[in-house]
Design a protein around this motif. Structure first.
Motif, PDB file in Angstrom:
ATOM      1  N   LEU A 167      -5.951   3.025   6.187  1.00 18.99           N
ATOM      2  CA  LEU A 167      -5.834   1.575   6.302  1.00 18.99           C
ATOM      3  C   LEU A 167      -4.618   1.193   7.142  1.00 18.99           C
ATOM      4  N   ARG A 168      -3.522   1.915   6.972  1.00 18.85           N
ATOM      5  CA  ARG A 168      -2.338   1.640   7.787  1.00 18.85           C
ATOM      6  C   ARG A 168      -2.600   1.963   9.255  1.00 18.85           C
ATOM      7  N   LEU A 169      -3.353   3.011   9.516  1.00 19.18           N
ATOM      8  CA  LEU A 169      -3.725   3.314  10.898  1.00 19.18           C
ATOM      9  C   LEU A 169      -4.601   2.205  11.479  1.00 19.18           C
ATOM     10  N   GLN A 170      -5.472   1.659  10.673  1.00 22.49           N
ATOM     11  CA  GLN A 170      -6.328   0.557  11.115  1.00 22.49           C
ATOM     12  C   GLN A 170      -5.477  -0.681  11.418  1.00 22.49           C
ATOM     13  N   ILE A 171      -4.504  -0.963  10.573  1.00 25.60           N
ATOM     14  CA  ILE A 171      -3.596  -2.091  10.810  1.00 25.60           C
ATOM     15  C   ILE A 171      -2.849  -1.884  12.122  1.00 25.60           C
ATOM     16  N   LEU A 172      -2.326  -0.687  12.341  1.00 28.29           N
ATOM     17  CA  LEU A 172      -1.606  -0.395  13.593  1.00 28.29           C
ATOM     18  C   LEU A 172      -2.530  -0.537  14.793  1.00 28.29           C
ATOM     19  N   SER A 173      -3.755  -0.107  14.657  1.00 29.88           N
ATOM     20  CA  SER A 173      -4.721  -0.219  15.750  1.00 29.88           C
ATOM     21  C   SER A 173      -4.979  -1.680  16.112  1.00 29.88           C
ATOM     22  N   ILE A 174      -5.125  -2.517  15.105  1.00 32.95           N
ATOM     23  CA  ILE A 174      -5.332  -3.951  15.341  1.00 32.95           C
ATOM     24  C   ILE A 174      -4.105  -4.550  16.024  1.00 32.95           C
ATOM     25  N   LEU A 175      -2.917  -4.200  15.534  1.00 38.65           N
ATOM     26  CA  LEU A 175      -1.692  -4.714  16.139  1.00 38.65           C
ATOM     27  C   LEU A 175      -1.514  -4.208  17.568  1.00 38.65           C
ATOM     28  N   ALA A 176      -1.906  -2.973  17.825  1.00 41.05           N
ATOM     29  CA  ALA A 176      -1.776  -2.403  19.167  1.00 41.05           C
ATOM     30  C   ALA A 176      -2.656  -3.139  20.174  1.00 41.05           C
ATOM     31  N   ILE A 224      -9.378  -7.782   2.902  1.00 38.38           N
ATOM     32  CA  ILE A 224      -8.769  -7.090   1.763  1.00 38.38           C
ATOM     33  C   ILE A 224      -7.809  -8.040   1.053  1.00 38.38           C
ATOM     34  N   ALA A 225      -7.460  -7.723  -0.150  1.00 38.88           N
ATOM     35  CA  ALA A 225      -6.551  -8.562  -0.925  1.00 38.88           C
ATOM     36  C   ALA A 225      -5.213  -8.688  -0.198  1.00 38.88           C
ATOM     37  N   THR A 226      -4.643  -9.865  -0.267  1.00 40.70           N
ATOM     38  CA  THR A 226      -3.352 -10.128   0.365  1.00 40.70           C
ATOM     39  C   THR A 226      -2.281  -9.181  -0.159  1.00 40.70           C
ATOM     40  N   SER A 227      -2.314  -8.906  -1.452  1.00 39.33           N
ATOM     41  CA  SER A 227      -1.306  -8.007  -2.029  1.00 39.33           C
ATOM     42  C   SER A 227      -1.430  -6.590  -1.456  1.00 39.33           C
ATOM     43  N   LYS A 228      -2.655  -6.156  -1.218  1.00 43.35           N
ATOM     44  CA  LYS A 228      -2.873  -4.816  -0.644  1.00 43.35           C
ATOM     45  C   LYS A 228      -2.369  -4.774   0.802  1.00 43.35           C
ATOM     46  N   LEU A 229      -2.662  -5.814   1.562  1.00 46.91           N
ATOM     47  CA  LEU A 229      -2.176  -5.884   2.937  1.00 46.91           C
ATOM     48  C   LEU A 229      -0.650  -5.922   2.955  1.00 46.91           C
ATOM     49  N   SER A 230      -0.054  -6.708   2.076  1.00 44.77           N
ATOM     50  CA  SER A 230       1.409  -6.795   1.996  1.00 44.77           C
ATOM     51  C   SER A 230       2.027  -5.440   1.693  1.00 44.77           C
ATOM     52  N   TYR A 231       1.421  -4.704   0.785  1.00 51.22           N
ATOM     53  CA  TYR A 231       1.925  -3.375   0.430  1.00 51.22           C
ATOM     54  C   TYR A 231       1.920  -2.453   1.657  1.00 51.22           C
ATOM     55  N   HIS A 232       0.819  -2.429   2.380  1.00 50.96           N
ATOM     56  CA  HIS A 232       0.716  -1.534   3.532  1.00 50.96           C
ATOM     57  C   HIS A 232       1.638  -1.976   4.672  1.00 50.96           C
ATOM     58  N   LEU A 233       1.810  -3.278   4.850  1.00 55.64           N
ATOM     59  CA  LEU A 233       2.756  -3.754   5.855  1.00 55.64           C
ATOM     60  C   LEU A 233       4.175  -3.339   5.492  1.00 55.64           C
ATOM     61  N   LYS A 234       4.503  -3.401   4.220  1.00 55.71           N
ATOM     62  CA  LYS A 234       5.832  -2.975   3.762  1.00 55.71           C
ATOM     63  C   LYS A 234       6.053  -1.490   4.047  1.00 55.71           C
ATOM     64  N   GLU A 235       5.059  -0.669   3.778  1.00 61.94           N
ATOM     65  CA  GLU A 235       5.178   0.763   4.059  1.00 61.94           C
ATOM     66  C   GLU A 235       5.414   1.015   5.551  1.00 61.94           C
ATOM     67  N   ARG A 291       6.692  -1.182   7.725  1.00 63.27           N
ATOM     68  CA  ARG A 291       8.022  -1.714   8.049  1.00 63.27           C
ATOM     69  C   ARG A 291       9.108  -0.753   7.612  1.00 63.27           C
ATOM     70  N   ASP A 292       8.989  -0.236   6.380  1.00 61.78           N
ATOM     71  CA  ASP A 292      10.001   0.681   5.851  1.00 61.78           C
ATOM     72  C   ASP A 292      10.129   1.949   6.687  1.00 61.78           C
ATOM     73  N   ALA A 293       9.043   2.355   7.320  1.00 61.29           N
ATOM     74  CA  ALA A 293       9.065   3.537   8.193  1.00 61.29           C
ATOM     75  C   ALA A 293       9.561   3.192   9.592  1.00 61.29           C
ATOM     76  N   GLY A 294       9.848   1.913   9.824  1.00 58.82           N
ATOM     77  CA  GLY A 294      10.350   1.495  11.131  1.00 58.82           C
ATOM     78  C   GLY A 294       9.281   1.314  12.178  1.00 58.82           C
ATOM     79  N   LEU A 295       8.025   1.216  11.749  1.00 63.81           N
ATOM     80  CA  LEU A 295       6.919   1.125  12.703  1.00 63.81           C
ATOM     81  C   LEU A 295       6.564  -0.297  13.113  1.00 63.81           C
ATOM     82  N   TYR A 343       3.885  -9.843  13.428  1.00 67.09           N
ATOM     83  CA  TYR A 343       4.217  -8.423  13.540  1.00 67.09           C
ATOM     84  C   TYR A 343       3.833  -7.863  14.894  1.00 67.09           C
ATOM     85  N   LEU A 344       4.657  -6.932  15.326  1.00 66.69           N
ATOM     86  CA  LEU A 344       4.424  -6.115  16.519  1.00 66.69           C
ATOM     87  C   LEU A 344       4.700  -4.670  16.157  1.00 66.69           C
TER      88      LEU A 344
END
Length: 112
Positions: free
Chosen positions: A18-27, A59-70, A72-76, A88-89
Protein backbone atom coordinates in the motif's frame (compact mmCIF):
# COMPACT_ATOMS: atom_id res chain seq x y z
CA UNK A 1 26.10 0.79 11.44
CA UNK A 2 24.47 4.10 10.47
CA UNK A 3 24.16 2.94 6.85
CA UNK A 4 22.51 -0.29 7.96
CA UNK A 5 20.00 1.55 10.15
CA UNK A 6 19.21 3.94 7.31
CA UNK A 7 18.78 1.10 4.82
CA UNK A 8 16.58 -0.83 7.24
CA UNK A 9 14.36 2.18 7.99
CA UNK A 10 13.76 3.05 4.34
CA UNK A 11 13.44 -0.59 3.27
CA UNK A 12 10.84 -1.19 5.99
CA UNK A 13 8.82 1.78 4.74
CA UNK A 14 9.06 0.47 1.18
CA UNK A 15 8.11 -3.08 2.18
CA UNK A 16 4.37 -2.49 2.28
CA UNK A 17 2.41 -2.77 -1.00
CA UNK A 18 0.00 0.00 0.00
CA UNK A 19 2.87 2.38 0.75
CA UNK A 20 4.38 1.57 -2.64
CA UNK A 21 1.02 2.34 -4.23
CA UNK A 22 0.88 5.68 -2.39
CA UNK A 23 4.41 6.53 -3.59
CA UNK A 24 3.45 5.56 -7.14
CA UNK A 25 0.45 7.89 -7.07
CA UNK A 26 2.58 10.71 -5.66
CA UNK A 27 5.30 10.08 -8.25
CA UNK A 28 2.78 10.52 -11.07
CA UNK A 29 1.71 13.86 -9.63
CA UNK A 30 -1.44 15.76 -10.44
CA UNK A 31 -3.75 14.53 -13.17
CA UNK A 32 -7.29 15.24 -14.35
CA UNK A 33 -8.78 13.29 -11.42
CA UNK A 34 -7.22 15.58 -8.79
CA UNK A 35 -9.79 17.89 -7.26
CA UNK A 36 -7.74 19.72 -4.63
CA UNK A 37 -6.64 23.27 -5.25
CA UNK A 38 -3.00 23.07 -6.31
CA UNK A 39 -0.41 24.31 -3.83
CA UNK A 40 0.91 27.59 -5.29
CA UNK A 41 4.56 26.77 -4.50
CA UNK A 42 4.36 23.04 -5.32
CA UNK A 43 1.88 22.57 -8.17
CA UNK A 44 2.77 18.88 -8.53
CA UNK A 45 2.07 18.07 -4.86
CA UNK A 46 -1.03 16.09 -3.93
CA UNK A 47 -3.47 16.34 -1.07
CA UNK A 48 -3.66 12.77 0.22
CA UNK A 49 -7.23 12.89 1.48
CA UNK A 50 -8.66 14.54 -1.65
CA UNK A 51 -6.39 13.29 -4.45
CA UNK A 52 -4.76 10.05 -3.23
CA UNK A 53 -7.41 8.36 -1.08
CA UNK A 54 -9.95 7.87 -3.92
CA UNK A 55 -7.24 6.18 -6.01
CA UNK A 56 -6.70 3.66 -3.21
CA UNK A 57 -10.29 2.46 -3.21
CA UNK A 58 -11.29 4.97 -0.55
CA UNK A 59 -9.41 3.25 2.26
CA UNK A 60 -10.10 4.51 5.76
CA UNK A 61 -8.57 7.89 6.53
CA UNK A 62 -6.88 6.47 9.62
CA UNK A 63 -5.20 3.75 7.53
CA UNK A 64 -3.98 6.30 4.99
CA UNK A 65 -2.70 8.53 7.81
CA UNK A 66 -0.79 5.63 9.32
CA UNK A 67 0.94 4.78 6.04
CA UNK A 68 1.74 8.43 5.32
CA UNK A 69 3.33 8.68 8.77
CA UNK A 70 5.48 5.62 8.08
CA UNK A 71 6.66 7.15 4.79
CA UNK A 72 7.31 10.53 6.44
CA UNK A 73 9.22 8.94 9.32
CA UNK A 74 11.47 7.18 6.80
CA UNK A 75 12.17 10.52 5.14
CA UNK A 76 10.41 9.58 1.92
CA UNK A 77 7.81 12.36 1.90
CA UNK A 78 7.92 16.11 2.08
CA UNK A 79 4.87 17.67 3.74
CA UNK A 80 3.59 21.17 3.13
CA UNK A 81 0.52 22.82 4.55
CA UNK A 82 -1.73 25.36 2.92
CA UNK A 83 -4.40 26.46 5.35
CA UNK A 84 -6.10 23.29 6.55
CA UNK A 85 -4.91 21.22 3.61
CA UNK A 86 -1.78 19.09 3.66
CA UNK A 87 0.16 18.33 0.50
CA UNK A 88 2.80 15.67 -0.11
CA UNK A 89 5.68 15.17 -2.50
CA UNK A 90 8.20 12.37 -2.72
CA UNK A 91 11.60 13.38 -1.37
CA UNK A 92 13.59 12.20 -4.36
CA UNK A 93 16.90 12.82 -2.62
CA UNK A 94 15.98 10.18 -0.02
CA UNK A 95 15.26 7.61 -2.71
CA UNK A 96 18.47 8.49 -4.55
CA UNK A 97 20.49 8.16 -1.33
CA UNK A 98 18.80 4.82 -0.59
CA UNK A 99 19.64 3.46 -4.04
CA UNK A 100 23.23 4.68 -3.76
CA UNK A 101 23.60 2.96 -0.38
CA UNK A 102 22.09 -0.28 -1.72
CA UNK A 103 24.47 -0.20 -4.66
CA UNK A 104 27.49 0.60 -2.49
CA UNK A 105 26.61 -2.01 0.12
CA UNK A 106 25.35 -4.90 -1.98
CA UNK A 107 26.27 -4.38 -5.61
CA UNK A 108 29.82 -3.07 -5.50
CA UNK A 109 32.40 -5.87 -5.60
CA UNK A 110 34.55 -6.18 -2.54
CA UNK A 111 38.22 -5.34 -3.04
CA UNK A 112 39.45 -7.63 -0.26
Amino acid sequence: MEDQQYLARVAAALSDPLRLQILSILAKGRDESCTSTPHPELPEALCPYIDVQPKLGNIATSKLSYHLKELRDAGLLEERRLGKQVFYLIKQETLKRFLERVQKTFLTPSTS
